[in-house]
Design a protein around this motif. Structure first.
Motif, PDB file in Angstrom:
ATOM      1  N   ASP A 118       0.712  -1.089  -0.310  1.00  0.00           N
ATOM      2  CA  ASP A 118      -0.378  -0.220   0.175  1.00  0.00           C
ATOM      3  C   ASP A 118       0.789   1.166   0.089  1.00  0.00           C
ATOM      4  O   ASP A 118      -0.005   2.283   0.719  1.00  0.00           O
ATOM      5  CB  ASP A 118      -1.034  -0.070   1.335  1.00  0.00           C
ATOM      6  CG  ASP A 118      -1.948  -1.664   0.730  1.00  0.00           C
ATOM      7  OD1 ASP A 118      -2.139  -1.453  -0.003  1.00  0.00           O
ATOM      8  OD2 ASP A 118      -2.942  -1.553   2.722  1.00  0.00           O
ATOM      9  N   GLU A 119       2.206   1.384  -1.060  1.00  0.00           N
ATOM     10  CA  GLU A 119       3.214   2.262  -1.172  1.00  0.00           C
ATOM     11  C   GLU A 119       3.499   3.143   0.188  1.00  0.00           C
ATOM     12  O   GLU A 119       3.707   3.853   0.430  1.00  0.00           O
ATOM     13  CB  GLU A 119       1.886   3.758  -1.566  1.00  0.00           C
ATOM     14  CG  GLU A 119       1.004   3.677  -3.184  1.00  0.00           C
ATOM     15  CD  GLU A 119       0.619   4.612  -3.330  1.00  0.00           C
ATOM     16  OE1 GLU A 119       1.112   5.467  -3.068  1.00  0.00           O
ATOM     17  OE2 GLU A 119       0.405   4.658  -4.480  1.00  0.00           O
ATOM     18  N   ALA A 120       3.366   1.412   1.335  1.00  0.00           N
ATOM     19  CA  ALA A 120       4.828   1.994   2.234  1.00  0.00           C
ATOM     20  C   ALA A 120       6.364   1.437   2.026  1.00  0.00           C
ATOM     21  O   ALA A 120       7.003   1.282   2.874  1.00  0.00           O
ATOM     22  CB  ALA A 120       3.508   1.171   3.645  1.00  0.00           C
ATOM     23  N   ALA A 121       6.323   0.973   0.523  1.00  0.00           N
ATOM     24  CA  ALA A 121       7.224   0.170   0.643  1.00  0.00           C
ATOM     25  C   ALA A 121       7.639   0.547  -1.031  1.00  0.00           C
ATOM     26  O   ALA A 121       6.943   0.473  -1.544  1.00  0.00           O
ATOM     27  CB  ALA A 121       7.547  -1.406   0.896  1.00  0.00           C
ATOM     28  N   LEU A 122       9.420   0.012  -1.315  1.00  0.00           N
ATOM     29  CA  LEU A 122       9.451   0.559  -2.427  1.00  0.00           C
ATOM     30  C   LEU A 122      10.469  -0.459  -2.871  1.00  0.00           C
ATOM     31  O   LEU A 122      11.268  -1.029  -1.906  1.00  0.00           O
ATOM     32  CB  LEU A 122      10.293   1.609  -3.170  1.00  0.00           C
ATOM     33  CG  LEU A 122       9.455   3.224  -3.143  1.00  0.00           C
ATOM     34  CD1 LEU A 122      10.862   4.094  -3.417  1.00  0.00           C
ATOM     35  CD2 LEU A 122       9.022   3.124  -4.607  1.00  0.00           C
ATOM     36  N   VAL A 123      10.246  -1.369  -4.312  1.00  0.00           N
ATOM     37  CA  VAL A 123      11.021  -2.364  -4.355  1.00  0.00           C
ATOM     38  C   VAL A 123      12.117  -1.579  -5.675  1.00  0.00           C
ATOM     39  O   VAL A 123      11.453  -0.703  -6.614  1.00  0.00           O
ATOM     40  CB  VAL A 123      10.131  -3.289  -5.119  1.00  0.00           C
ATOM     41  CG1 VAL A 123      11.447  -4.735  -5.701  1.00  0.00           C
ATOM     42  CG2 VAL A 123       9.657  -3.991  -4.130  1.00  0.00           C
ATOM     43  N   SER A 124      13.007  -1.871  -5.906  1.00  0.00           N
ATOM     44  CA  SER A 124      13.820  -1.165  -7.423  1.00  0.00           C
ATOM     45  C   SER A 124      14.435  -2.472  -8.245  1.00  0.00           C
ATOM     46  O   SER A 124      15.139  -3.725  -7.042  1.00  0.00           O
ATOM     47  CB  SER A 124      14.850  -0.839  -6.691  1.00  0.00           C
ATOM     48  OG  SER A 124      15.659  -0.920  -5.305  1.00  0.00           O
ATOM     49  N   ALA A 125      15.835  -2.273  -9.176  1.00  0.00           N
ATOM     50  CA  ALA A 125      16.501  -3.020  -9.824  1.00  0.00           C
ATOM     51  C   ALA A 125      16.846  -2.445 -10.377  1.00  0.00           C
ATOM     52  O   ALA A 125      16.554  -1.197 -10.668  1.00  0.00           O
ATOM     53  CB  ALA A 125      15.218  -4.192  -9.829  1.00  0.00           C
ATOM     54  N   ALA A 126      18.086  -2.721 -10.727  1.00  0.00           N
ATOM     55  CA  ALA A 126      18.948  -1.973 -11.939  1.00  0.00           C
ATOM     56  C   ALA A 126      20.340  -3.326 -12.426  1.00  0.00           C
ATOM     57  O   ALA A 126      20.006  -3.704 -12.655  1.00  0.00           O
ATOM     58  CB  ALA A 126      20.054  -1.213 -10.655  1.00  0.00           C
ATOM     59  N   ASP A 127      20.342  -2.063 -13.103  1.00  0.00           N
ATOM     60  CA  ASP A 127      20.931  -2.536 -15.066  1.00  0.00           C
ATOM     61  C   ASP A 127      22.073  -3.362 -14.151  1.00  0.00           C
ATOM     62  O   ASP A 127      22.922  -2.925 -13.176  1.00  0.00           O
ATOM     63  CB  ASP A 127      21.674  -1.768 -15.956  1.00  0.00           C
ATOM     64  CG  ASP A 127      20.423  -0.772 -16.558  1.00  0.00           C
ATOM     65  OD1 ASP A 127      19.350  -1.646 -16.588  1.00  0.00           O
ATOM     66  OD2 ASP A 127      20.915  -0.498 -16.611  1.00  0.00           O
ATOM     67  N   THR A 128      22.668  -4.757 -14.984  1.00  0.00           N
ATOM     68  CA  THR A 128      23.105  -5.541 -14.297  1.00  0.00           C
ATOM     69  C   THR A 128      23.553  -5.714 -12.853  1.00  0.00           C
ATOM     70  O   THR A 128      24.875  -7.135 -12.331  1.00  0.00           O
ATOM     71  CB  THR A 128      24.717  -4.733 -14.771  1.00  0.00           C
ATOM     72  OG1 THR A 128      25.081  -3.999 -13.772  1.00  0.00           O
ATOM     73  CG2 THR A 128      25.346  -4.466 -15.942  1.00  0.00           C
TER      74      THR A 128
END
Length: 358
Positions: A118-128
């Protein structure tokens, strides 16, 4: 569509045309755009976020984050917060133009930002990068990730369910799944249900591979995966495999009888046939199309020597000069004679005074 010029173009697939151009706010290349209701948010490579009124085509708000090399944008459902990312990730309050959080992010440019819990956390991913990060986006969030999710290859695509479960497809064509791990308030010392933690982070609760029925050692790569947005929710996952020209879609269930994700799921599937090759498994339409296509072949091709080709070209030029001289000797008009003849009908009057030219 964001353009290198700093403009944003609105394209209508139904009309197959650009219906509006938003301009005048960005100086640098626009790298990301996202709609929220009637508003459109755009981000340029110098970290400037612009909120546009789509109906009027005017910029309503401009926020300079100062994040150089920005490449990813995420807007909250109420359009009151935006996350921007380069290698680093920042969360901003839109109305006050105030930075709420700054996280170290990744060692490479971020290509994916997604909300969770519910927008209380973020998930991120990056190149390589073979790691996904889960960040706490609540007001008292820490500057370190809540969880680090590990894969065996760089991550190419990510999806997050409403419950906090995460899917990631690696460049190795394998699907990795974590059960309800992207939540903001989970202690970093505890593990999610079924999650296994190593020295770096949490390995996947479930792994899905597709292999060929013809050659069991041959892997058939998964291209994309996402949780079903209808029906049984996160228990149902849509995967895309095959090729970009002829993708294959398949829905499968990751959950076992206990509701947890299966540790290892291997799917045996027939490899996708080549449209250019005739096969008994091809449809009549595919065979007819294959019959109409010509297979490229270099049969009959020859390799030329540039030096020898230059010599031959010089010899041809010399022969042309000799032929021209022979025709002149025979009384046949040369090329120069023919050009002179073309000037006979030219206007020889001086346009200034009407006198004939000498």
């Amino acid at each position: 569509m964001g353009l290198q010029s700093g403009n944003v173009q609105l394209y209508s697939p139904a009309r197959n045309a650009v219906v509006k151009t938003l301009e005048g706010a960005h100086v640098d290349a626009v790298v990301a755009v996202e709609f929220r209701g009637d508003a459109l948010f755009s981000l340029d490579s110098n970290g400037v976020v612009v909120q546009w009124d789509v109906a009027s085509g005017t910029a309503q708000r401009e926020m300079k984050t100062g994040l150089s090399g920005a490449c990813a944008l995420l807007v909250a459902a109420d359009a009151q917060r935006v996350a921007v990312a380069s290698h680093r990730i920042e969360l901003w309050d839109v109305s006050r133009a105030v930075r709420l959080h700054s996280w170290p992010g990744h060692t490479a440019p971020v290509h994916t930002l997604l909300w969770a819990a519910d927008e209380a956390a973020l998930v991120s991913a990056a190149d390589t990068d073979r790691h996904l990060h889960v960040w706490d986006a609540t007001p008292d969030a820490e500057a370190r990730p809540r969880a680090v999710l590990t894969t065996d290859s760089p991550v190419s695509s990510v999806d997050v369910a409403a419950s906090g479960s995460v899917l990631a497809v690696g460049e190795d064509g394998v699907l990795y799944a974590w059960h309800q791990i992207a939540v903001a308030q989970r202690s970093t010392d505890s593990t999610a249900s079924g999650a296994r933690r190593n020295a770096i982070g949490y390995t996947a609760d479930g792994v899905v591979r597709v292999v060929s029925t013809a050659t069991p050692t041959q892997s058939l790569p998964i291209l994309r995966a996402r949780f079903s947005r209808v029906g049984s929710g996160e228990d149902s996952v849509l995967i895309v495999r095959g090729g970009a020209v002829k993708p294959l879609f398949e829905t499968l269930s990751l959950a076992g009888p206990d509701g947890q994700f299966e540790r290892e799921l291997v799917l045996n599937r027939e490899p996708q046939g080549n449209l250019l090759l005739t096969s008994s498994r091809q449809t009549d339409a595919e065979q007819q199309l294959a019959a109409q296509l010509q297979v490229y072949s270099e049969k009959g091709a020859s390799v030329t020597d540039p030096v020898a080709e230059g010599v031959r070209a010089s010899q041809r030029a010399g022969n042309d000069d000799a032929d021209e001289s022979a025709r002149a000797a025979q009384g046949v008009p040369t090329l120069a004679d023919r050009i002179k003849q073309l000037s006979v009908g030219a206007d020889t009057t001086d346009p200034a005074n009407g006198a004939a030219l000498a």
